[in-house]
Design a protein around this motif. Structure first.
Motif, PDB file in Angstrom:
ATOM      1  N   THR A 138       0.815  -1.221   0.000  1.00  0.00           N
ATOM      2  CA  THR A 138       0.000   0.000   0.000  1.00  0.00           C
ATOM      3  C   THR A 138       0.842   1.262   0.000  1.00  0.00           C
ATOM      4  O   THR A 138       0.308   2.348   0.087  1.00  0.00           O
ATOM      5  CB  THR A 138      -0.915   0.023   1.240  1.00  0.00           C
ATOM      6  N   GLU A 139       2.158   1.130  -0.088  1.00  0.00           N
ATOM      7  CA  GLU A 139       3.053   2.271   0.004  1.00  0.00           C
ATOM      8  C   GLU A 139       3.672   2.584  -1.369  1.00  0.00           C
ATOM      9  O   GLU A 139       3.640   1.771  -2.287  1.00  0.00           O
ATOM     10  CB  GLU A 139       4.175   1.994   1.016  1.00  0.00           C
ATOM     11  N   GLY A 140       4.242   3.767  -1.455  1.00  0.00           N
ATOM     12  CA  GLY A 140       5.001   4.156  -2.624  1.00  0.00           C
ATOM     13  C   GLY A 140       6.277   4.860  -2.187  1.00  0.00           C
ATOM     14  O   GLY A 140       6.548   5.017  -0.991  1.00  0.00           O
ATOM     15  N   THR A 198       2.911   6.840   2.234  1.00  0.00           N
ATOM     16  CA  THR A 198       1.577   6.345   1.906  1.00  0.00           C
ATOM     17  C   THR A 198       1.137   7.007   0.607  1.00  0.00           C
ATOM     18  O   THR A 198       1.438   8.170   0.349  1.00  0.00           O
ATOM     19  CB  THR A 198       0.597   6.706   3.038  1.00  0.00           C
ATOM     20  N   THR A 199       0.441   6.261  -0.224  1.00  0.00           N
ATOM     21  CA  THR A 199      -0.005   6.850  -1.485  1.00  0.00           C
ATOM     22  C   THR A 199      -0.866   8.074  -1.231  1.00  0.00           C
ATOM     23  O   THR A 199      -1.650   8.124  -0.296  1.00  0.00           O
ATOM     24  CB  THR A 199      -0.797   5.825  -2.315  1.00  0.00           C
ATOM     25  N   ASN A 237       2.271   7.033  -5.938  1.00  0.00           N
ATOM     26  CA  ASN A 237       1.401   5.896  -6.248  1.00  0.00           C
ATOM     27  C   ASN A 237       1.929   4.610  -5.628  1.00  0.00           C
ATOM     28  O   ASN A 237       3.117   4.489  -5.300  1.00  0.00           O
ATOM     29  CB  ASN A 237       1.275   5.731  -7.773  1.00  0.00           C
ATOM     30  N   THR A 238       1.051   3.631  -5.516  1.00  0.00           N
ATOM     31  CA  THR A 238       1.382   2.360  -4.888  1.00  0.00           C
ATOM     32  C   THR A 238       2.484   1.633  -5.659  1.00  0.00           C
ATOM     33  O   THR A 238       2.417   1.508  -6.889  1.00  0.00           O
ATOM     34  CB  THR A 238       0.135   1.465  -4.811  1.00  0.00           C
ATOM     35  N   ASP A 239       3.481   1.179  -4.905  1.00  0.00           N
ATOM     36  CA  ASP A 239       4.552   0.339  -5.452  1.00  0.00           C
ATOM     37  C   ASP A 239       5.259   1.009  -6.637  1.00  0.00           C
ATOM     38  O   ASP A 239       5.653   0.346  -7.578  1.00  0.00           O
ATOM     39  CB  ASP A 239       3.999  -1.041  -5.855  1.00  0.00           C
TER      40      ASP A 239
END
Length: 890
Positions: A138-140, A198-199, A237-239
């Motif tokens: 859920t992270e970027g 966090t996104t 954005n995520t990943d």
């Protein structure tokens, strides 16, 4: 065994035991150190295993705490105290060490555990962690790259601090609504700062700081259309790794100076006083650099045997019209804000000039002549008062310091006097003057304080005189316009009697008589216009005489205009002219006939000739892009060659004067696009150089020229995006001209800097400014540039009489297309030039381009379209080459 043997035995035993004890102690010490190292490794491995399982601690935003050394414990083992620390940091995946901010590679979390113990022992264990743990990602990631210029290898700043050091002090703030606390961080030595987030949407702010001189490049993002602060909104954005690059470094200031063109715009004369004043170049300067378009004052630069220097003039002197020297004193005449002004300097020390008291009521003085050997009086000056033209005379005391006493002479009524000639070399001079009146006349002086009007030849009523030449005290010629037919006439004096001279018989007819040159009492030449055949058209003529009968001379081709003839002898004469196609030509005499000289190609004007001898003549000239000096050694078919000009900042674009004191000593005054120049020639080649006076005209004591007030400032660099040219600042009407800009982002290629509000104006003329990081003060060698401008000289005359108009206002409005929006201030609607003075003159340096010029006097005004170029000014289809003013009617 004796005592000696016992002592020897004990000594041998000690030699064996002591080294053995040292060896034993060392072995024990090494064994302890080894055990401590093993213990430290075990502690490190244990902590790595522990942290590999637990992962990094979270910061206030629930993200891994990276880049901060964490204290983990201080265990004591076998009496030795150990200190454990851990550091988590992002590391690029794969081989090598690419920049996390720009590599595009997925990062991994690197753990470094360090164990230290006394004395000064350290071991470090590192490993890449399996982070984040498996599951739904859920992270970027956000990579923030701070660059100088060029990226990766910016230079050290002005004080020697390298980029790798100063970038680590640049503050970065990352904020967003989903952060409990903003991140306030600094880059690594490569300028990179990497975060897991966090996104969501975040704002990244680079700076301000660490000092006020740090600045961002304008337009660091393509979506930004104008310079902003170094802030940017970005989505994580995520990943994914989101990368953002800022150009941010210690900025540089640029000091701005404006041209001093007008300081030498009135030309140069060379009295050549032995041991004193050699030459003087005159012009006008601004009373205050903060208001360069109002209250002009006279300026002068003087040359002695010690070189050039700036003269100190009375503050009441607005313009010097003429200068002459006699009897130990030099006198400059002209006008001030409230009437005529004369200034006096000791000829041997001409650096300081003081006001000389004049007879009351004079409004201006236009010419002064100090005849050789004259003492009673020593000098005459012509000018005007409330009644019209007048003449004053001066005596100079024999004692030092030499003082000047003026007398108002008695003169017949004149509207204005135009020329004064004193051919004598006696203590009491003989002089002649011409001017206009209801009936124009010639006056003469032989003694006392009274000028006597001539006795006009029978049937001659003159309306004006255009030229006067007196080769001796008993021979004079005057070109006139009369009421009779034909109206043109040349009058000559022999002894004291004036006669009307004769011309060739019909079909020859004279339309006008112009300029005269008399190399001897028995040889004179005159320019004129007229017809030579009954069916022909009016054209330019050159006439010659040896007495009172003038003959028409054969010309090599037709001409549209003739200028002042110049004669070094009766057989060496030159006439500059314009051909029928308005190209410059020079004619010279060969065996009694005029021949066409060979000129260098590319000349557009050549208005005058100077001849210091019969074997050397020089001329000022103009090409499309520069001013030039050409010379010839004469001959039967003279060839003129371009002389070398060096030692100036840029090529001269105008030459206001050229004078010679010998064949090996000539001087010229003029200006480049960035300021006044003085050119010295000390060879017979000739070769001119401005190097001797360059520091004088560019240093802190240099005269300030007249220029438009508060022009906008443009900067340009190809790295500025999306527009490579920006209007940095447009000063308000109440402000003085901008004298410093910055701090600017320090591009290694520097900047082009110019005045103007359109990008095309920077393309027309600009100055190059280097920008070294941190160069923000004189102590750090900040850049200084002089902004190129073009001279706009205007003379306003009456639309009804053609007389000069004093007190007219002159405004100019820039008509450049596509003006830019200034980042600060507002573009001016127009600029004001100095109000016209008694000679109708208003001039100032302006931006190159086309203007709507408005001349106003009272409620009346006139408008003109005027184009200013480096070497010329164009009104309609008429081009005037500098420094000559354009003439506009009110």
């Amino acid at each position: 065994m004796g005592l000696l043997e016992v002592v020897l035995s004990i000594s041998l035993l000690l030699l064996i035991i002591v080294p053995m004890s040292y060896l034993f102690t060392n072995v024990i010490g090494r064994s302890n150190a080894a055990r401590q190292s093993v213990t430290a490794i075990q502690l490190a491995d244990s902590l790595v295993e522990q942290l590999n399982y637990t992962g990094p601690p979270n910061d206030a935003n629930g993200q891994p705490e990276v880049g901060i050394s964490l204290a983990e414990g201080t265990p004591t083992v076998a009496g030795t105290k150990y200190t454990e620390t851990a550091l988590f940091s992002w590391s690029p995946a794969g081989s090598g060490t690419p920049d996390l901010c720009t590599s595009g590679l997925a990062p991994e979390l690197l753990l470094q555990v360090t164990v230290t113990w006394s004395p000064n022992h350290t071991i470090t264990d590192s490993t890449l962690l399996n982070y984040p743990p498996s599951g739904v990602i859920t992270e970027g990631f956000l990579g923030i790259q701070v660059n100088g210029d060029p990226a990766g290898s910016p230079p050290a700043d002005a004080t020697g601090i390298p980029w790798s050091n100063r970038v680590q002090h640049v503050p970065i703030q990352v904020s967003g609504t989903n952060l409990a606390s903003s991140y306030n961080v600094t880059p690594a030595s490569n300028g990179c700062k990497f975060l897991e987030l966090t996104t969501g949407t975040y704002t990244v702010q680079v700076g301000s700081g660490p000092t006020a001189s740090y600045t961002a490049n304008y337009n660091e993002q393509a979506s930004e259309t104008q310079p902003t602060s170094s802030a940017y909104t970005i989505a994580v954005n995520t990943d994914e790794i989101t990368e953002v690059v800022f150009q941010y470094d210690e900025g540089a200031n640029v000091l701005l100076q404006y041209p001093s063109t007008s300081a030498t715009d009135d030309g140069i004369s060379c009295p050549n006083v032995s041991g004193g004043l050699t030459c003087i170049a005159t012009g006008q300067t601004a009373a205050s650099p903060g208001s360069p378009n109002v209250n002009p004052l006279a300026s002068a630069l003087v040359k002695t045997s010690s070189g050039w220097s700036v003269a100190t003039l009375p503050s009441s002197l607005v313009r010097i019209e003429s200068t002459a020297c006699s009897s130990g004193a030099c006198i400059a005449v002209g006008y001030g804000a409230s009437g005529a002004v004369a200034a006096v300097a000791q000829a041997a020390s001409p650096g300081t000039w003081s006001t000389s008291t004049l007879p009351s009521g004079l409004t201006g003085l236009s010419q002064i002549v100090c005849p050789a050997s004259a003492t009673t009086p020593a000098c005459f000056a012509i000018g005007t008062n409330a009644s019209g033209g007048t003449i004053i005379s001066a005596t100079i005391s024999a004692s030092t310091p030499h003082t000047v006493t003026w007398t108002q002479d008695t003169v017949p009524a004149f509207t204005a006097l135009s020329q004064l000639s004193c051919p004598s070399s006696s203590a009491t001079p003989t002089c002649f003057a011409i001017g206009t009146a209801s009936t124009s006349k010639i006056v003469s002086f032989t003694s006392g304080t009274t000028w006597n009007a001539y006795t006009a030849p029978s049937g001659v009523t003159a309306t004006s005189f255009s030229s006067l030449a007196c080769p001796s005290t008993t021979v004079c010629y005057a070109a006139a316009t009369t009421t009779s037919s034909p109206s043109a006439a040349i009058l000559s004096m022999s002894g004291t009697t004036w006669t009307k001279d004769t011309f060739p018989a019909s079909p020859f007819s004279l339309t006008s008589a112009g300029l005269l040159a008399c190399p001897s009492a028995t040889q004179c030449y005159a320019t004129a216009t007229g017809k030579t055949t009954s069916g022909g058209s009016v054209g330019a003529l050159i006439l010659a005489t040896t007495g009172t009968a003038w003959t028409n001379m054969t010309l090599p081709n037709t001409s549209s205009s003739l200028f002042q003839p110049v004669c070094a002898s009766t057989t060496v004469c030159f006439v500059p002219a314009l051909s029928s196609s308005s190209a410059p030509v020079v004619w010279s005499i060969n065996a009694g006939a005029w021949v066409n000289d060979t000129l260098p190609s590319g000349l557009l004007s050549l208005p005058s000739v100077v001849c210091p001898s019969t074997t050397l003549c020089l001329a000022r000239a103009t090409t499309a892009s520069a001013a030039a000096i050409v010379s010839t050694t004469g001959g039967s078919a003279p060839t003129w060659t371009s002389d070398t000009i060096s030692g100036t900042t840029g090529s001269p674009v105008l030459l206001s004067g050229l004078a010679c004191t010998s064949t090996t000593a000539c001087e010229a005054a003029g200006a480049t696009e960035t300021g006044a120049v003085l050119l010295d020639d000390t060879s017979s080649t000739p070769v001119f150089s401005g190097s001797a006076s360059l520091s004088l005209l560019t240093g802190s004591s240099a005269p300030t020229g007249l220029a438009i007030d508060n022009p906008p400032i443009l900067i340009s660099n190809l790295n500025l995006q999306p527009s490579t040219t920006l209007e940095l600042v447009a000063a308000t009407v109440a402000a003085a001209p901008v004298t410093s800009i910055g701090p600017l982002f320090p591009f290694s290629s520097g900047y082009s800097v110019a005045v103007g509000e359109c990008a095309s104006e920077l393309s027309a003329a600009s100055a190059s400014a280097s920008t070294t990081p941190g160069a923000i003060s004189p102590s750090t060698s900040e850049a200084t540039v002089t902004l190129p401008l073009g001279l706009l000289p205007i003379q306003v005359v009456s639309s009804s009489t053609g007389a000069a108009v004093s007190g007219a206002t002159v405004t100019i409005a820039d008509t450049c297309s596509l003006p830019l929006t200034p980042l600060s201030g507002t573009n001016p609607t127009n600029y004001s030039l100095p109000n016209t003075t008694v000679d109708g003159l208003s001039r100032a340096d302006v931006i190159y381009g086309t203007y709507n010029v408005t001349v106003a006097l009272g409620s009346a005004n006139a408008n003109y379209a005027v184009t200013v170029s480096p070497t010329s000014v164009t009104v309609g289809s008429t081009t005037t080459y500098l420094p000559n003013p354009i003439v506009l009617a009110d």
